[in-house]
Design a protein around this motif. Structure first.
Motif, short mmCIF file in Angstrom:
data_model
loop_
_atom_site.label_atom_id
_atom_site.label_comp_id
_atom_site.label_asym_id
_atom_site.label_seq_id
_atom_site.Cartn_x
_atom_site.Cartn_y
_atom_site.Cartn_z
N GLY A 255 1.03 -1.33 0.03
CA GLY A 255 -0.01 0.12 -0.10
C GLY A 255 0.86 1.26 0.03
O GLY A 255 0.48 2.14 -0.72
N ARG A 256 1.86 1.16 0.76
CA ARG A 256 2.86 2.20 0.88
C ARG A 256 3.66 2.73 -0.41
O ARG A 256 3.74 3.86 -0.81
N ASP B 80 6.18 5.10 -2.01
CA ASP B 80 7.08 5.06 -0.95
C ASP B 80 8.13 4.15 -1.49
O ASP B 80 7.91 2.79 -1.47
N THR B 81 9.29 4.65 -2.05
CA THR B 81 10.25 3.82 -2.62
C THR B 81 10.91 2.80 -1.35
O THR B 81 11.32 1.66 -1.81
N ALA B 82 11.08 3.43 -0.25
CA ALA B 82 11.70 2.30 0.64
C ALA B 82 10.76 1.38 0.72
O ALA B 82 11.27 0.36 1.16
N ALA B 83 9.51 1.38 0.94
CA ALA B 83 8.59 0.22 1.01
C ALA B 83 8.84 -0.84 0.14
O ALA B 83 8.77 -1.91 0.25
N PHE B 84 8.82 -0.15 -1.19
CA PHE B 84 9.14 -1.14 -2.52
C PHE B 84 10.56 -1.81 -2.36
O PHE B 84 10.57 -3.04 -2.44
N LYS C 184 5.85 -0.04 -11.81
CA LYS C 184 4.99 0.73 -12.45
C LYS C 184 3.45 0.41 -12.54
O LYS C 184 2.59 1.04 -12.86
N GLN C 185 3.26 -0.94 -12.17
CA GLN C 185 1.81 -1.48 -12.19
C GLN C 185 1.25 -1.56 -10.82
O GLN C 185 0.50 -2.41 -10.47
N LEU C 186 1.95 -1.07 -9.62
CA LEU C 186 1.51 -1.25 -8.33
C LEU C 186 -0.22 -0.86 -8.16
O LEU C 186 -0.62 -1.51 -7.28
N ASP C 187 -0.29 0.08 -8.95
CA ASP C 187 -1.69 0.60 -8.63
C ASP C 187 -2.82 -0.49 -9.26
O ASP C 187 -4.04 -0.23 -9.10
N THR C 188 -2.34 -1.37 -9.86
CA THR C 188 -3.20 -2.37 -10.57
C THR C 188 -3.38 -3.78 -9.51
O THR C 188 -4.17 -4.64 -9.56
N PRO D 198 -3.48 -6.11 -1.72
CA PRO D 198 -1.94 -5.82 -1.02
C PRO D 198 -1.31 -7.13 -0.55
O PRO D 198 -0.13 -7.32 -0.61
N ALA D 199 -1.89 -7.85 0.31
CA ALA D 199 -1.50 -9.03 1.07
C ALA D 199 -1.00 -10.02 0.11
O ALA D 199 -0.21 -10.82 0.64
#
Length: 194
Positions: free
Chosen positions: A21-22, A27-31, A69-73, A77-78
């Motif tokens: 979610g972050r 949030d690049t650190a979360a990724f 690039k596709q995190l919004d898809t 999230p779990a």
């Protein structure tokens, strides 16, 4: 890497759902924490699917770029691990299609070096083991792509039928069928090694 080492360590303890979610919020650190957490499994899976360390690294890199690039898809999230492995599977297949007749010189060198080291210990046993591994690799390579992907995810990654189904975007019944066919084919092919 961004942030202090202490902050990175704290992110390593955060659940996948929160990190995803972050990360979706930029949030690049979360990724990066997700990449650290799932990177080794992704690399091992890509290595088994592509048969090459070099290709595995390329596929993981491509997967992470595509995932960012596709995190919004990402709907759940779990389930980020399965989502990443689905992307990885697709990228691995794309990579294999591009290099159908390409031989990785590094892998050939590594096999030659490994076989030289093992020959000096117990030549007969090592020759039999190397032949068995080569036969299994050849048998896996000869499987249809869909069966090989299911088999690798089950046998090497110890995923459940449901996890494999989610990863490959197919039904659990399809996973069972593909695994059954793969196991029958491999059992027949490897009969002489029993």
């Amino acid at each position: 890497m961004t942030g202090s080492p202490a902050a990175q360590h704290q992110l390593d303890l955060v659940p996948d759902a929160l990190l995803a979610g972050r990360a979706a919020d930029g949030d690049t650190a979360a990724f990066e924490a997700l990449a650290r957490r799932h990177g080794p499994l992704m690399r091992a899976t890509a290595r088994r699917l592509t048969g090459s360390l070099t290709d595995a690294d390329d596929v993981v890199q491509e997967t992470l770029v595509q995932a960012w690039k596709q995190l919004d898809t990402l709907r759940e999230p779990a389930a980020v691990r399965g989502w990443l492995l689905r992307i990885l599977g697709s990228r691995s297949i794309d990579h294999l299609r591009k290099r159908r007749h390409y031989v990785d010189v590094d892998d050939v060198e590594n096999r030659r070096d490994d076989s030289h080291r093992t020959r000096t210990q117990d030549p007969e046993n090592n020759a039999v083991n190397a032949s068995r591994v080569d036969a299994l690799k050849a048998a896996l390579a000869a499987l249809p792509e869909e069966q090989r992907r299911c088999w690798v995810l089950k046998e090497f990654n110890d995923q459940s039928y449901e996890e494999i189904a989610l990863t490959l975007n197919i039904s659990p019944a399809s996973v069972r069928g593909r695994l059954a066919r793969a196991r029958i084919t491999l059992a027949r092919t490897m009969e002489e090694w029993r």
